[in-house]
Design a protein around this motif. Structure first.
Motif, PDB file in Angstrom:
ATOM      1  N   ARG A   1      33.021 -83.824  84.254  1.00 20.54           N
ATOM      2  CA  ARG A   1      32.904 -83.580  82.819  1.00 20.54           C
ATOM      3  C   ARG A   1      31.667 -84.269  82.251  1.00 20.54           C
ATOM      4  O   ARG A   1      31.474 -85.477  82.399  1.00 20.54           O
TER       5      ARG A   1
ATOM      6  N   SER B   1      31.265 -81.520  69.725  1.00 26.29           N
ATOM      7  CA  SER B   1      30.865 -81.986  68.395  1.00 26.29           C
ATOM      8  C   SER B   1      29.458 -81.552  68.012  1.00 26.29           C
ATOM      9  O   SER B   1      29.109 -81.557  66.830  1.00 26.29           O
TER      10      SER B   1
ATOM     11  N   TRP C   1      29.973 -77.785  80.012  1.00 23.57           N
ATOM     12  CA  TRP C   1      30.788 -78.745  80.750  1.00 23.57           C
ATOM     13  C   TRP C   1      29.902 -79.706  81.537  1.00 23.57           C
ATOM     14  O   TRP C   1      30.139 -80.901  81.585  1.00 23.57           O
TER      15      TRP C   1
ATOM     16  N   TYR D   1      41.570 -72.544  81.478  1.00 27.11           N
ATOM     17  CA  TYR D   1      40.128 -72.550  81.178  1.00 27.11           C
ATOM     18  C   TYR D   1      39.368 -71.692  82.173  1.00 27.11           C
ATOM     19  O   TYR D   1      39.688 -71.659  83.365  1.00 27.11           O
TER      20      TYR D   1
ATOM     21  N   PRO E   1      36.857 -74.629  73.932  1.00 27.98           N
ATOM     22  CA  PRO E   1      37.896 -75.665  73.811  1.00 27.98           C
ATOM     23  C   PRO E   1      37.412 -76.836  72.958  1.00 27.98           C
ATOM     24  O   PRO E   1      36.266 -77.284  73.074  1.00 27.98           O
ATOM     25  N   ALA E   2      38.283 -77.339  72.122  1.00 30.83           N
ATOM     26  CA  ALA E   2      37.914 -78.420  71.215  1.00 30.83           C
ATOM     27  C   ALA E   2      37.604 -79.715  71.949  1.00 30.83           C
ATOM     28  O   ALA E   2      36.920 -80.589  71.396  1.00 30.83           O
ATOM     29  N   ASP E   3      38.088 -79.860  73.198  1.00 33.56           N
ATOM     30  CA  ASP E   3      37.862 -81.100  73.933  1.00 33.56           C
ATOM     31  C   ASP E   3      36.713 -81.007  74.935  1.00 33.56           C
ATOM     32  O   ASP E   3      36.581 -81.872  75.793  1.00 33.56           O
ATOM     33  N   ASN E   4      35.865 -79.977  74.837  1.00 34.27           N
ATOM     34  CA  ASN E   4      34.667 -79.943  75.675  1.00 34.27           C
ATOM     35  C   ASN E   4      33.796 -81.168  75.388  1.00 34.27           C
ATOM     36  O   ASN E   4      33.786 -81.683  74.259  1.00 34.27           O
ATOM     37  N   PRO E   5      33.039 -81.646  76.379  1.00 38.89           N
ATOM     38  CA  PRO E   5      32.334 -82.924  76.195  1.00 38.89           C
ATOM     39  C   PRO E   5      31.294 -82.926  75.094  1.00 38.89           C
ATOM     40  O   PRO E   5      31.001 -83.980  74.521  1.00 38.89           O
TER      41      PRO E   5
END
Length: 391
Positions: A270, A225, A234, A184, A218-222
């Motif tokens: 995060r 959605s 972030w 990242y 990235p799909a898992d950034n906080p």
């Protein structure tokens, strides 16, 4: 060619580095110098565990990075040049650089190597870009560095932009850091002296951004959605991020300039909100009050801060043994503070361990593979200086 360096620094540059253990202040053992808040007095001039070797001159240098396995470094100059410094040889211009919007705090910014640089030759750069209607914003790009007698960048592509572009030429920030696993890219994005965007999820100003190396999100950034620029974020509530680095345990730290007072260092988590401009441990330049961090505990508080300001610039983690007592420290340059500051890490606590008065603005700090520390001083007669350990 680069001008022959002259020792233009103040004699105060040969300074004390009374480096006791991580929790000991160099300022005569004054415990207040280790506190999270308040002033941080410079150490007195005394015998130091290092000498200073001035090796090159640059025109408004802003950032640098060493090339692994070599005695070479890339140095950005704010007006728009990228230099390849060769220890013991000529300093070369690198061709193929972007056009930068030079003025105010804007111009060429950071330079870092891709995690796979040894095989890919890729470098990442940041700079200020002009937009429509007198607006500006920072951008980040990547390109392949082709070395040789005529070094150049090939295939330069922009992978990220500040959004929206706004008027004014301050607080671009545009500092870069890769995560230790190389997966990242983190970008410090200043709030451009506009205050409110730091809390606006429809803007990536006043944020720390997390991207994949190709600029995708990235799909898992906080906040992924939420889509749009919010997906990039972030952390938020930042002002002017001029240092961002991972420590030996993989934790992300940043420092940023506060308003009048309140320069701060944060342990970046995060999705955390660091409160600017709702809270700050400084005040507005016009004298207006900003509530301090303790008044709003829902915001993440800095690990330490300075009041009066030291104007931090450049940030590295030091994990070597070349300088006794410095292992597991953060090192930051200081602009208005005119020197170098060491912050010892103990768990998630920082101590203001050492501060040295150089009598000149320090813009950048870097660590070479051999564990030696190098500085860039600020301005049109900026110097590349090595801290040479004694013994």
């Amino acid at each position: 060619m680069t001008r022959r360096p002259t020792l233009a620094l103040s004699t105060a540059l040969i300074v004390a580095a009374c480096s006791a253990g991580p929790a000991t202040s160099a300022a005569s053992g004054d415990s207040s110098a280790r506190d999270a808040s308040g002033a941080h007095p410079a150490a007195p001039v005394a015998e130091a565990p290092f000498t200073l070797r001035e090796v090159a001159s640059f025109d408004e240098p802003w950032a640098m990075t060493f090339l692994p396995g070599t005695r070479l470094a890339l140095v950005t100059e704010k007006a728009g040049k990228l230099k390849l410094w060769q220890e013991g040889g000529a300093t070369l211009d690198v061709a193929g650089v972007p056009t930068v919007a030079y003025g105010g705090q804007g111009g060429f910014g950071d330079v870092v190597l891709a995690p796979d640089f040894a095989s890919s030759g890729m470098v990442y750069l940041s700079w200020a870009e002009a937009g429509d209607g007198g607006t500006y914003g920072a951008v980040v790009g990547r390109a392949k560095l082709v070395q040789g007698e005529a070094p150049r960048l090939e295939g330069l592509e922009i992978i990220w932009k500040q959004s929206p572009k706004v008027t004014g030429r301050g607080h671009y920030s545009h500092r870069l850091a890769f995560s230790p696993d190389g997966q990242y890219l983190f970008i410090g994005s200043g709030e451009r002296q506009k205050f409110d965007p730091a809390q606006d999820m429809n803007a990536n100003l006043g944020k720390i951004v997390r991207l994949n190396p190709d600029g995708s999100v990235p799909a898992d950034n906080p906040f992924a959605s939420q889509g749009g620029v919010a997906a990039q974020i972030w952390s938020l509530g930042h002002r002017n991020v001029l240092g961002i680095v991972f420590d030996g345990e993989g934790r992300l730290w940043n420092h940023e300039m506060g308003p009048r007072g309140g320069d701060e260092v944060n342990l970046v988590e995060r999705g955390a909100n660091y409160g600017y401009p709702v809270v700050s441990n400084g005040d507005h330049y016009n004298g207006g009050d900003i509530p301090d961090h303790p008044t709003r505990p829902e915001f993440a508080a800095p690990k330490l801060w300075w009041n009066p300001s030291i104007s931090p610039a450049g940030l590295v983690w030091y994990g070597g043994d070349r300088y006794p007592g410095w292992k597991n420290s953060l090192l930051t340059g200081a602009l208005s503070g005119q020197g170098l500051i060491r912050l010892a890490i103990e768990g998630d606590t920082l101590h203001k361990s050492d501060r040295w008065d150089f009598g000149t603005r320090v813009r950048e700090v870097e660590v070479r593979e051999d564990g030696t520390i190098w500085l860039l001083t600020d301005g049109d007669e900026g110097k590349l200086v090595q801290l040479v350990p004694k013994g």
